[in-house]
Motif scaffolding. Structure first.
Motif, PDB file in Angstrom:
ATOM      1  N   PHE A  44       0.837  -1.202   0.000  1.00 42.66           N
ATOM      2  CA  PHE A  44       0.000   0.000   0.000  1.00 42.66           C
ATOM      3  C   PHE A  44       0.871   1.250   0.000  1.00 42.66           C
ATOM      4  CE2 PHE A  44      -2.319   3.339   2.392  1.00 42.66           C
ATOM      5  CZ  PHE A  44      -3.367   3.521   1.483  1.00 42.66           C
ATOM      6  N   ASP A  45       0.627   2.118  -0.981  1.00 43.95           N
ATOM      7  CA  ASP A  45       1.321   3.395  -1.090  1.00 43.95           C
ATOM      8  C   ASP A  45       0.433   4.466  -0.462  1.00 43.95           C
ATOM      9  OD1 ASP A  45       2.576   5.730  -1.757  1.00 43.95           O
ATOM     10  OD2 ASP A  45       2.925   5.224  -3.850  1.00 43.95           O
ATOM     11  N   SER A  46       0.808   4.906   0.731  1.00 48.56           N
ATOM     12  CA  SER A  46      -0.033   5.857   1.472  1.00 48.56           C
ATOM     13  C   SER A  46      -0.066   7.224   0.807  1.00 48.56           C
ATOM     14  CB  SER A  46       0.480   5.988   2.914  1.00 48.56           C
ATOM     15  OG  SER A  46       1.830   6.412   2.930  1.00 48.56           O
ATOM     16  N   ARG A  47       0.917   7.526  -0.017  1.00 47.34           N
ATOM     17  CA  ARG A  47       0.935   8.834  -0.677  1.00 47.34           C
ATOM     18  C   ARG A  47      -0.078   8.904  -1.819  1.00 47.34           C
ATOM     19  NH1 ARG A  47       7.150  11.081  -1.215  1.00 47.34           N
ATOM     20  NH2 ARG A  47       7.441  11.532   0.996  1.00 47.34           N
ATOM     21  N   ARG A  48      -0.110   7.832  -2.605  1.00 49.58           N
ATOM     22  CA  ARG A  48      -1.013   7.822  -3.759  1.00 49.58           C
ATOM     23  C   ARG A  48      -2.330   7.115  -3.478  1.00 49.58           C
ATOM     24  NH1 ARG A  48       4.133   6.826  -5.896  1.00 49.58           N
ATOM     25  NH2 ARG A  48       4.850   8.396  -7.401  1.00 49.58           N
ATOM     26  N   GLY A  49      -2.377   6.390  -2.375  1.00 52.00           N
ATOM     27  CA  GLY A  49      -3.591   5.655  -2.055  1.00 52.00           C
ATOM     28  C   GLY A  49      -3.795   4.453  -2.959  1.00 52.00           C
ATOM     29  N   THR A  50      -2.699   3.891  -3.494  1.00 54.86           N
ATOM     30  CA  THR A  50      -2.786   2.733  -4.388  1.00 54.86           C
ATOM     31  C   THR A  50      -2.171   1.508  -3.704  1.00 54.86           C
ATOM     32  OG1 THR A  50      -0.663   3.324  -5.411  1.00 54.86           O
ATOM     33  CG2 THR A  50      -2.684   4.156  -6.457  1.00 54.86           C
ATOM     34  N   TRP A  51      -2.473   0.356  -4.262  1.00 52.40           N
ATOM     35  CA  TRP A  51      -1.978  -0.901  -3.686  1.00 52.40           C
ATOM     36  C   TRP A  51      -1.368  -1.743  -4.796  1.00 52.40           C
ATOM     37  CZ3 TRP A  51      -3.821  -6.177  -3.935  1.00 52.40           C
ATOM     38  CH2 TRP A  51      -3.194  -7.024  -2.995  1.00 52.40           C
ATOM     39  N   ASN A  52      -0.129  -2.210  -4.579  1.00 47.50           N
ATOM     40  CA  ASN A  52       0.569  -3.016  -5.576  1.00 47.50           C
ATOM     41  C   ASN A  52       1.276  -4.167  -4.856  1.00 47.50           C
ATOM     42  OD1 ASN A  52       2.067  -4.116  -7.631  1.00 47.50           O
ATOM     43  ND2 ASN A  52       2.939  -2.184  -8.342  1.00 47.50           N
ATOM     44  N   VAL A  53       0.783  -5.371  -5.073  1.00 46.87           N
ATOM     45  CA  VAL A  53       1.309  -6.540  -4.381  1.00 46.87           C
ATOM     46  C   VAL A  53       2.724  -6.900  -4.843  1.00 46.87           C
ATOM     47  CG1 VAL A  53       0.424  -8.263  -6.008  1.00 46.87           C
ATOM     48  CG2 VAL A  53       0.624  -8.847  -3.584  1.00 46.87           C
ATOM     49  N   ARG A  54       3.188  -6.269  -5.906  1.00 48.20           N
ATOM     50  CA  ARG A  54       4.531  -6.553  -6.402  1.00 48.20           C
ATOM     51  C   ARG A  54       5.596  -6.272  -5.348  1.00 48.20           C
ATOM     52  NH1 ARG A  54       8.967  -4.654  -9.457  1.00 48.20           N
ATOM     53  NH2 ARG A  54       9.515  -6.094 -11.152  1.00 48.20           N
ATOM     54  N   TYR A  55       5.364  -5.261  -4.515  1.00 45.17           N
ATOM     55  CA  TYR A  55       6.328  -4.943  -3.470  1.00 45.17           C
ATOM     56  C   TYR A  55       6.507  -6.114  -2.500  1.00 45.17           C
ATOM     57  CZ  TYR A  55       6.198  -0.072  -4.984  1.00 45.17           C
ATOM     58  OH  TYR A  55       6.303   1.085  -5.716  1.00 45.17           O
ATOM     59  N   ILE A  56       5.446  -6.829  -2.223  1.00 40.22           N
ATOM     60  CA  ILE A  56       5.529  -7.977  -1.317  1.00 40.22           C
ATOM     61  C   ILE A  56       6.380  -9.067  -1.953  1.00 40.22           C
ATOM     62  CG2 ILE A  56       4.201  -9.738  -0.080  1.00 40.22           C
ATOM     63  CD1 ILE A  56       1.848  -7.782  -0.042  1.00 40.22           C
ATOM     64  N   GLY A  57       6.152  -9.315  -3.239  1.00 45.71           N
ATOM     65  CA  GLY A  57       6.933 -10.323  -3.940  1.00 45.71           C
ATOM     66  C   GLY A  57       8.416 -10.003  -3.946  1.00 45.71           C
ATOM     67  N   GLU A  58       8.748  -8.739  -4.196  1.00 51.32           N
ATOM     68  CA  GLU A  58      10.155  -8.339  -4.218  1.00 51.32           C
ATOM     69  C   GLU A  58      10.781  -8.425  -2.826  1.00 51.32           C
ATOM     70  OE1 GLU A  58      12.025  -7.718  -6.843  1.00 51.32           O
ATOM     71  OE2 GLU A  58      10.329  -8.132  -8.161  1.00 51.32           O
ATOM     72  N   TRP A  59       9.983  -8.138  -1.807  1.00 51.78           N
ATOM     73  CA  TRP A  59      10.460  -8.283  -0.423  1.00 51.78           C
ATOM     74  C   TRP A  59      10.874  -9.726  -0.140  1.00 51.78           C
ATOM     75  CZ3 TRP A  59       6.366  -8.998   3.918  1.00 51.78           C
ATOM     76  CH2 TRP A  59       7.002  -9.300   5.123  1.00 51.78           C
ATOM     77  N   LEU A  60      10.044 -10.672  -0.559  1.00 49.65           N
ATOM     78  CA  LEU A  60      10.353 -12.086  -0.347  1.00 49.65           C
ATOM     79  C   LEU A  60      11.589 -12.508  -1.146  1.00 49.65           C
ATOM     80  CD1 LEU A  60       6.748 -13.602  -0.420  1.00 49.65           C
ATOM     81  CD2 LEU A  60       8.178 -13.153   1.585  1.00 49.65           C
ATOM     82  N   VAL A  61      11.731 -11.959  -2.350  1.00 53.32           N
ATOM     83  CA  VAL A  61      12.897 -12.281  -3.191  1.00 53.32           C
ATOM     84  C   VAL A  61      14.191 -11.873  -2.494  1.00 53.32           C
ATOM     85  CG1 VAL A  61      14.110 -11.615  -5.310  1.00 53.32           C
ATOM     86  CG2 VAL A  61      11.710 -12.256  -5.408  1.00 53.32           C
ATOM     87  N   VAL A  62      14.211 -10.684  -1.917  1.00 56.66           N
ATOM     88  CA  VAL A  62      15.413 -10.193  -1.236  1.00 56.66           C
ATOM     89  C   VAL A  62      15.668 -10.983   0.046  1.00 56.66           C
ATOM     90  CG1 VAL A  62      16.431  -8.189  -0.083  1.00 56.66           C
ATOM     91  CG2 VAL A  62      15.162  -7.881  -2.205  1.00 56.66           C
ATOM     92  N   SER A  63      14.606 -11.439   0.696  1.00 63.11           N
ATOM     93  CA  SER A  63      14.736 -12.123   1.988  1.00 63.11           C
ATOM     94  C   SER A  63      15.246 -13.548   1.852  1.00 63.11           C
ATOM     95  CB  SER A  63      13.376 -12.148   2.707  1.00 63.11           C
ATOM     96  OG  SER A  63      12.896 -10.848   2.953  1.00 63.11           O
ATOM     97  N   MET A  64      14.954 -14.229   0.743  1.00 62.24           N
ATOM     98  CA  MET A  64      15.285 -15.655   0.623  1.00 62.24           C
ATOM     99  C   MET A  64      16.772 -15.947   0.813  1.00 62.24           C
ATOM    100  SD  MET A  64      12.639 -17.123  -2.277  1.00 62.24           S
ATOM    101  CE  MET A  64      13.214 -16.047  -3.586  1.00 62.24           C
ATOM    102  N   PRO A  65      17.688 -15.277   0.098  1.00 61.40           N
ATOM    103  CA  PRO A  65      19.113 -15.589   0.316  1.00 61.40           C
ATOM    104  C   PRO A  65      19.597 -15.197   1.705  1.00 61.40           C
ATOM    105  CG  PRO A  65      18.870 -13.700  -1.129  1.00 61.40           C
ATOM    106  CD  PRO A  65      17.511 -14.286  -0.980  1.00 61.40           C
TER     107      PRO A  65
END
Length: 356
Positions: A44-65
């Motif tokens: 959730f982007d509080s500035r624009r009021g939009t939601w993009n689940v892609r950020y969650i996916g990228e978070w998991l990608v960085v966390s795995m290694p």
């Protein structure tokens, strides 16, 4: 376990508290940092009021290694060993995965399986060398693993640059049959880079937990880590356990190399410097108390902070604040033995005064 979890939560809180104060001091709004973090974990982007689940996916990608390299450090630490070589084991695993991806028969699933397995075996062998030197000749694993990181980096360059079609930056493209990409996970997270490495990471965490908490081998590893001489007299093969512990540590780091190389990139890379996953894994293990759940949580936490860096910069928050938070968490964790010593000293003083 409960007290360790409370301590970890406390040091994370202190790390964020100090970072918040620093942002106030340099004239930045700490709320912007927390907005960036919220965007990473929720989309959730509080500035624009939009939601993009892609950020969650990228978070998991960085966390795995980070989680996998944390498991690498944690496994050896539970055996009483300090493995600083996860970075080199990661590089060797990455190298093996790339070679197999570019040379193995392009058979669906089998190609990917061979590349991942090759990375695990290569990482285990690299860690096993340090384990053998420790067990057979009593060479400090700290010195050995540090130096083997550099050997791994330059050996990787020598090998990878000899692959036909390679240049100083990359190799030819990987065949699709070798890659860990997942159309399902990518579409589920709005075309993020989330891949099948997620399932491998979850499996690695479960395997770590089963070995350490539910197996006799894990008990022998932990016993040797607590008191090597007592374990020896109890009939535990301490030297064998040292070699196995560092080999398993290397296997986790080697898997991290496969997850990065085959899951995120479409072609092999020729590394010119350390990428830091192995070193950051040390922080993950220390902050996570070397437990499967703790390291998973800390890997996700540090992955969240690293993923939020670009968003913080877009909000005029210095990206260095992430490194400060991670560094503070490790420093505060390192103070834990000192606090225990202080508590024991105070108890001793009270006993001498007859207050107890």
């Amino acid at each position: 376990m409960g007290s360790n979890a409370v301590i970890s939560a406390a040091v994370v809180f202190l790390g964020f508290l100090v970072a918040t104060l620093l942002l106030y001091i340099i004239g930045r709004n700490p709320a912007d940092m927390y907005e960036a973090i919220l965007q990473v974990v929720s989309g959730f982007d509080s500035r624009r009021g939009t939601w993009n689940v892609r950020y969650i996916g990228e978070w998991l990608v960085v966390s795995m290694p980070l989680i996998l390299c944390g498991l690498s450090m944690g496994f050896s630490a539970r055996a009483g060993l300090f493995n600083i070589g996860a970075e080199g084991q990661y590089i060797i695993g990455l190298t093996a995965a790339q070679i197999i991806a570019l040379s193995f028969a392009q058979v669906t699933f089998l190609h990917m399986f061979a590349a991942v397995l090759g990375a695990i075996i290569a990482g285990a062998a690299w860690g096993g060398i340090a384990g053998f030197l420790k067990a057979r000749y009593k060479v400090s694993e700290v010195v050995t693993t540090i130096m083997m990181n550099y050997i791994a980096l330059y050996l990787h360059r020598l090998i990878t640059l000899r692959i036909p079609g390679s240049n100083s930056f990359s190799t030819p493209a990987f065949p699709e049959t070798a890659m860990l990409t997942s159309n399902f996970l990518s579409s589920l997270t709005n075309n993020s880079r989330l891949n099948n490495g997620l399932w491998l990471t979850i499996a690695a965490v479960l395997i770590y937990w089963l070995i350490m908490e539910k197996s006799t081998f894990g008990f022998s590893i932990r016993a040797a880590g607590l008191n090597r001489e007592a374990a020896f007299y109890a009939g535990i093969k301490v030297k064998t356990n040292i070699v196995i512990a560092l080999s398993v540590s290397g296997a986790f780091a080697g898997l991290a190399g496969a997850v990065i190389s085959l899951g995120i990139f479409t072609q092999g890379r020729v590394l010119s410097a350390f990428e830091g996953y192995g070193f950051e894994g040390i922080a993950v293990a220390l902050a996570g108390n070397c437990s499967a759940i703790g390291m998973s949580v800390m890997g996700l936490l540090f992955g969240m902070l690293k993923s939020a860096q670009p968003l913080m910069q877009s909000r005029q928050i210095p990206k260095e604040i992430v490194s400060i938070i991670i560094g503070l968490v490790v420093v505060f964790i390192a103070l834990k033995p000192g606090l225990h010593m202080l508590a024991e000293w105070r108890q001793k003083i009270k006993a001498q005064k007859g207050e107890i």
